[in-house]
Design an enzyme around this catalytic site. Structure first.
Site, PDB file in Angstrom:
ATOM      1  CE  LYS A 169      -3.929  -2.140   0.206  1.00 31.96           C
ATOM      2  NZ  LYS A 169      -4.976  -1.996  -0.810  1.00 31.96           N
ATOM      3  CG  ASP A 198      -4.106  -0.987  -4.000  1.00 32.87           C
ATOM      4  OD1 ASP A 198      -4.589   0.045  -4.483  1.00 32.87           O
ATOM      5  OD2 ASP A 198      -4.807  -1.916  -3.547  1.00 32.87           O
ATOM      6  CD  GLU A 224      -4.665  -3.005  -7.155  1.00 37.81           C
ATOM      7  OE1 GLU A 224      -5.654  -3.275  -6.450  1.00 37.81           O
ATOM      8  OE2 GLU A 224      -3.717  -3.807  -7.345  1.00 37.81           O
ATOM      9  CD  GLU A 250      -9.842  -2.617  -5.186  1.00 42.12           C
ATOM     10  OE1 GLU A 250     -10.249  -2.558  -4.017  1.00 42.12           O
ATOM     11  OE2 GLU A 250      -8.664  -2.854  -5.483  1.00 42.12           O
ATOM     12  CG  ASP A 273     -13.773  -9.167  -5.691  1.00 40.17           C
ATOM     13  OD1 ASP A 273     -14.406 -10.246  -5.627  1.00 40.17           O
ATOM     14  OD2 ASP A 273     -13.047  -8.754  -4.773  1.00 40.17           O
ATOM     15  CG  HIS A 300      -9.963  -6.767  -5.701  1.00 33.65           C
ATOM     16  ND1 HIS A 300     -11.073  -7.014  -4.895  1.00 33.65           N
ATOM     17  CD2 HIS A 300      -9.087  -6.078  -4.936  1.00 33.65           C
ATOM     18  CE1 HIS A 300     -10.869  -6.484  -3.701  1.00 33.65           C
ATOM     19  NE2 HIS A 300      -9.670  -5.921  -3.688  1.00 33.65           N
ATOM     20  CD  GLU A 333      -5.588  -8.427  -4.288  1.00 32.42           C
ATOM     21  OE1 GLU A 333      -5.161  -7.516  -3.557  1.00 32.42           O
ATOM     22  OE2 GLU A 333      -6.493  -8.256  -5.126  1.00 32.42           O
TER      23      GLU A 333
END
Length: 380
Positions: A169, A198, A224, A250, A273, A300, A333
């Site tokens: 992150k 991300d 991302e 996502e 997702d 995702h 993931e």
């Protein structure tokens, strides 16, 4: 053919020992989900999962969807999908309405597989691969006094466990600190491990472009959700400006939601997702749309072992993008935050070994749900 006899929603929640946050600023203190159980008249049970606020998903299912599918043939999965979507789209055919529909769709595919004695990926057309490379999603913000140190320690731990790819992150409110943290992780895991970042859509377009150019120098594989998901024009601008792959999606739902993202090539990688974008039925269409336009599809995944299993079957059925002598297949993931519903809900947990996860081969989703775990964490 046996018909649908019962639909149940299991809303579950569990506290976690080390709360964490991302650029969105929400402190995760619990993990939870809405688990969907569908039973046929001859006793076959299918399991699904809904992404997002569990009580909202349950409300949609119990008040809108369940009454419409009782007594129907579970093999009519696409017919049921269209019926439920058309029932709800006048009130917004996106968001939680589709997440709730996703859980039903996944459960129906599980039933079909169990009835036929085949894994879901066989029903989707067969498996292009029997195993997938997993990347560890983690490196959230936990100890604000040790942001760089904790990221390095966590990333090194994943590599020691066998992962060959890590996603971290960013979005700390300071691009300098973000870059310092990414640089430290890159140095710690070495050039042999793949690294992605991300941002959870926290940057403006100019900041995303400036930051992306620095991430390119650190060998980051993809950037991302650099900006807000509503800003399609902004995504086009960021994607055109950077050599690094831009990923997102996502927070998007159905083939109609992904249509402009894909047709305009607003991002290089779309990430539907299966527990949110419309289930396996709809994610197949989203993937076909993406591949047709030369956009990569890497789903995702965030939730229980049910969603993880469904994602594995979806990945197994995805063709190489593009096909080649030595293709680079889409990755799984595999989020690594504390989550009993990932680790305890199935009698045989899904695990990675040396960065690789096997695609389930048993009938349906290929997992057996432990009801005692649902009972232990059930929300009244």
């Amino acid at each position: 053919m046996s018909t649908i006899r019962k639909i149940s929603c299991h809303v579950v929640s569990a506290p976690i020992e080390r709360p964490f946050t991302s650029s969105r600023g929400w402190l995760y203190k619990t993990r939870g989900s809405c688990i969907v159980e569908i039973e046929t008249a001859d006793g076959i049970v299918g399991w699904g999962e809904c992404y997002g606020p569990a009580q909202v998903a349950r409300a949609y299912i119990e008040s809108q969807y369940a009454p419409r599918i009782l007594g129907r043939d579970p093999f009519d999965v696409e017919v049921i999908w269209e019926d439920l979507y058309n029932r709800i789209k006048d009130y917004g055919g996106s968001g939680m309405a589709i997440s709730a529909l996703s859980g039903i769709d996944i459960a129906l595919w599980d039933i079909i597989g169990k009835t036929c004695g085949k894994p879901v990926h066989k029903l989707l057309g067969g498996a292009h691969r029997t195993e997938v490379t997993a990347y560890a999603t983690g490196l959230y913000f936990i100890d604000m006094d040790r942001l760089i140190e904790e990221a390095v320690e966590e990333a090194q731990g994943y590599v020691e466990e066998g992962f060959t790819a890590v996603k971290m992150k960013i979005g700390l409110g300071s691009p300098r600190l973000d870059i310092a943290r990414v640089e430290a992780v890159r140095k710690a895991i070495g050039d042999g491990a793949r690294l992605m970042v991300d941002a959870n859509h926290c940057f403006s377009v100019p900041t995303a472009i400036r930051l992306g150019r620095e991430l390119e120098q650190l060998g980051v594989e993809w950037f991302e959700e650099p900006i807000s998901p509503e800003d399609v024009d902004g995504y086009v601008e960021v994607t055109r400006a950077l050599d690094i792959a831009v990923a997102g999606g996502e927070n998007e739902f159905t083939r109609w939601g992904f249509r402009d993202l894909v047709a305009r090539k607003a991002m290089d990688i779309v990430q539907p997702d299966v527990c949110a974008a419309g289930g396996l039925s709809e994610c197949r269409k989203i993937a076909a749309l993406a591949i047709t336009h030369g956009v990569e599809c890497v789903p995702h995944a965030w939730g229980s072992v049910i969603g993880l299993a469904a994602t594995l079957h979806f990945l197994a059925a995805l063709p190489d993008q593009p096909p080649s002598l030595r293709p680079i297949p889409p990755m799984l993931e595999f989020e690594q935050c504390e989550n009993p519903f990932r680790d305890e809900l199935s009698t045989e947990p899904i695990v990675q070994r040396q960065g690789v996860v096997q695609v389930p081969t048993a009938a349906g989703l290929g997992i057996e749900v432990r009801r005692e775990v649902l009972d232990r964490y059930r929300v009244a």
